[in-house]
Design a protein around this motif. Structure first.
Motif, short mmCIF file in Angstrom:
data_model
loop_
_atom_site.label_atom_id
_atom_site.label_comp_id
_atom_site.label_asym_id
_atom_site.label_seq_id
_atom_site.Cartn_x
_atom_site.Cartn_y
_atom_site.Cartn_z
N LEU A 304 5.35 39.22 25.35
CA LEU A 304 5.13 39.56 23.95
C LEU A 304 5.62 41.00 23.77
CD1 LEU A 304 3.99 38.90 21.15
CD2 LEU A 304 1.76 39.63 21.96
N TYR A 305 6.68 41.16 23.00
CA TYR A 305 7.28 42.49 22.81
C TYR A 305 6.62 43.20 21.64
CZ TYR A 305 10.91 40.72 25.86
OH TYR A 305 11.57 40.20 26.94
N THR A 306 6.74 44.49 21.63
CA THR A 306 6.26 45.28 20.49
C THR A 306 6.91 46.65 20.53
OG1 THR A 306 4.29 45.96 19.24
CG2 THR A 306 4.18 46.25 21.64
N LEU A 307 6.46 47.52 19.65
CA LEU A 307 7.01 48.89 19.63
C LEU A 307 6.45 49.68 20.81
CD1 LEU A 307 8.45 51.17 18.00
CD2 LEU A 307 6.26 51.58 16.89
N PRO A 308 7.33 50.17 21.69
CA PRO A 308 6.81 50.99 22.80
C PRO A 308 6.20 52.28 22.24
CG PRO A 308 9.14 50.45 23.09
CD PRO A 308 8.79 50.10 21.69
N LYS A 309 5.02 52.64 22.72
CA LYS A 309 4.36 53.86 22.22
C LYS A 309 4.09 54.79 23.38
CE LYS A 309 1.80 51.30 18.70
NZ LYS A 309 1.51 50.00 19.28
N CYS A 310 4.26 56.08 23.13
CA CYS A 310 3.95 57.06 24.17
C CYS A 310 2.48 57.42 24.08
CB CYS A 310 4.80 58.31 23.98
SG CYS A 310 6.50 58.01 24.37
N LEU A 311 1.63 56.60 24.66
CA LEU A 311 0.19 56.85 24.57
C LEU A 311 -0.36 57.16 25.95
CD1 LEU A 311 -0.98 53.94 22.24
CD2 LEU A 311 -1.11 56.38 21.76
N PRO A 312 -1.30 58.09 26.01
CA PRO A 312 -1.95 58.32 27.30
C PRO A 312 -2.86 57.14 27.65
CG PRO A 312 -3.05 59.55 25.57
CD PRO A 312 -1.87 58.89 24.92
N PRO A 313 -3.24 57.00 28.91
CA PRO A 313 -4.15 55.91 29.25
C PRO A 313 -5.50 56.11 28.56
CG PRO A 313 -3.43 57.11 31.22
CD PRO A 313 -2.88 57.83 30.05
N SER A 314 -6.25 55.05 28.40
CA SER A 314 -7.56 55.17 27.75
C SER A 314 -8.53 55.91 28.67
CB SER A 314 -8.10 53.78 27.41
OG SER A 314 -7.39 53.28 26.32
N LEU A 315 -9.32 56.78 28.07
CA LEU A 315 -10.28 57.58 28.82
C LEU A 315 -11.67 56.97 28.59
CD1 LEU A 315 -10.75 60.23 30.42
CD2 LEU A 315 -10.94 61.40 28.22
N ILE A 316 -12.26 56.50 29.66
CA ILE A 316 -13.55 55.80 29.53
C ILE A 316 -14.60 56.56 30.33
CG2 ILE A 316 -14.75 53.62 29.97
CD1 ILE A 316 -11.92 52.29 29.69
N MET A 317 -15.59 57.10 29.61
CA MET A 317 -16.59 57.95 30.28
C MET A 317 -17.95 57.30 30.21
SD MET A 317 -15.17 61.43 28.62
CE MET A 317 -14.76 60.54 27.14
#
Ligand SMILES: Nc1ncnc2c1ncn2[C@@H]1O[C@H](COP(=O)(O)OP(=O)(O)O[C@H]2O[C@H](CO)[C@@H](O)[C@H](O)[C@H]2O)[C@@H](O)[C@H]1O
Length: 448
Positions: A304-317
């Motif tokens: 499933l393709y989509t717009l590549p985004k420059c996002l950092p990994p999710s931070l879960i605390m």
């Protein structure tokens, strides 16, 4: 790559069609609705084309099309689609010209008014595959094309068995295409059926023999997906039915009437045509489960393709997360998330609980310190940052993008309302599901 076929993807045409997923379509077309944290609905259909090696895709857009046009051109044009050279998505936004005044009046009118582009000498397509842009399913269009070519049909419709679901729950649906086919799967009858005219579901599932014509018949539901020979399409739209606006109510029944060969392709895979908020919610909830039902987002054979985004990994605390999917770039503090879809860049505050909900996330990271008391004005919503504040509880809700939800709020549909329009307060209730509008502000302490 198949050069002889081009896809025509329908964006969204009218206020009427956009109402079925309202308020998610208040400012965007159906295909641009975020799904499964990282994607937009239209990605499913575009990815089907890519995975079926259909290299030329025209997207006809009209109503509320800004975000759809932007997503399509950023994700799929030019170098956007990494590693898939040769594919081209061309957005044809509704336009007016000296000859053609007014907006597209329906699917047939939209295609007719784009024929000059489709007929271009550079376009070698001999067939067109017409696709609604907001359905969630995986289909190898090559199989559909093989049936179309082997039966030498002018038009081939993809059809599905009619699930009882649509009869039981789908009260808002205005129409759907009802198809009767012969034992050779040739379409004998096609009609767009209104809610009030619906046939008995048990009777519909049965195969019957028409004594008059001695033809064995079966009934199916049209998926709104059609393959049409280029020549047939031009003749139908320009010569035979030059004033027809709609493919389903005018062109397809008309083609059968004048004796064109109309074939069917029976599709028995997962297909959700998103006819209302409940259908969208159900498909979203299915995406949180690792089961064989629902759309498979994890199938490496058909990406499933989509717009590549420059996002950092999710931070879960210190959060507890079960049965959920989490998009990129989220900041989740000491919260509890269960059975939910958490969209990109979502922020959730301490001690908040999210259950059976869809959070669509945010377009931006806010610069303010999360929960900064110095800029908050109690009870007004002023100073509430984008995201979910601390100590809040959300159950069975859809939270659209860029929403500012304060602290100590409860969204649980406490009065068990089934339908309610509270747009002035930032939400709507549809089918018992609370939908908080895009950009809405829900002040601290609110109870919905
Ligand atoms: N002018 C325009 N420009 C661009 N896009 C436009 C458009 N007008 C409509 N669209 C889009 O084209 C698709 C078809 O929309 P329609 O409103 O014509 O049919 P509907 O979806 O109700 O039923 C259809 O799909 C169901 C299955 O979901 C079938 O059963 C039924 O026979 C079939 O008519 C939708 O994606 C819509 O948004």
């Amino acid at each position: 790559m198949i050069q002889s076929v081009a896809a025509i993807v329908f964006g969204d045409g009218s206020k009427e069609s956009s109402m079925r997923l309202y308020p998610l379509t208040k400012r965007r077309s159906e295909g641009a609705i975020p799904i499964a944290a990282n994607y937009r609905l239209i990605d499913a259909v575009i990815s089907n084309c890519i995975n079926s090696n259909i290299s030329k895709i025209y997207a006809l857009t009209q109503f509320n099309s800004t975000s759809l046009n932007s997503h399509l051109s950023r994700a799929y044009s030019g170098a956007g689609l990494v590693g898939k050279q040769g594919f081209d998505v061309e957005v044809i936004a509704a336009y007016q010209s000296r000859e053609d005044q007014g907006w597209f009046q329906g699917t047939a009118d939209a295609v007719r008014r784009c024929l000059w582009v489709l007929e271009d000498d550079h376009n070698s397509a001999l067939e067109f595959i017409l696709l609604p842009g907001h359905h969630l399913y995986k289909m190898d269009y090559q199989k559909l094309l093989a049936i179309h070519r082997n039966s030498n049909a002018d038009i081939t419709l993809a059809v599905a068995p009619s699930p009882a679901y649509h009869f039981r729950h789908n009260n808002r649906r205005s129409s759907f295409g009802y198809v009767e086919v012969s034992s050779e799967n040739e379409v004998i009858e096609f009609r767009e059926t209104r809610e009030s005219e619906k046939m008995n579901p048990t009777a519909e599932a049965e195969h019957s023999t028409n004594s008059k014509n001695c033809i064995s018949r079966s009934s199916y539901r049209s998926m709104g997906i059609y393959v049409i020979k280029k020549d047939a399409m031009i003749k139908l739209l320009r010569e035979y039915f030059p004033r027809a606006n709609d493919l389903a109510t005018e062109i397809i029944p008309g083609a059968i009437k004048i004796g064109m060969k109309v074939q069917s392709y029976i599709f028995d895979g997962y297909w959700e045509d998103m006819t209302d908020i409940e259908a969208f919610y159900k498909a979203s909830m299915e995406s949180t489960r690792n089961s064989t039902s629902g759309y498979n987002f994890y199938d490496i054979e058909s990406t499933l393709y989509t717009l590549p985004k420059c996002l950092p990994p999710s931070l879960i605390m210190d959060a507890i997360i079960t049965d959920s999917i989490i998009g990129g770039g989220c900041i989740l503090n000491s919260c509890n998330i269960k059975g939910s879809v958490i969209g990109t860049r979502t922020r959730i505050g301490d001690r908040s609980v999210i259950e059976d909900s869809v959070l669509m996330g945010a377009d931006i990271y806010q610069q303010t310190t999360y929960g900064d008391q110095s800029i908050r004005e109690e009870g007004t919503g002023i100073g509430i940052p984008i995201g979910i504040g601390e100590n809040s509880y959300i159950r069975k809700a859809i939270i659209d993008k860029n929403v500012r939800i304060g602290k100590n709020i409860r969204i649980t549909n406490k009065d068990n309302v089934q339908e309610g329009n509270r747009e002035a307060l930032g939400y709507i209730i549809s089918g018992g599901i609370v939908i908080v509008l895009r950009n809405a502000v829900i002040p601290d302490g609110s109870i919905i």
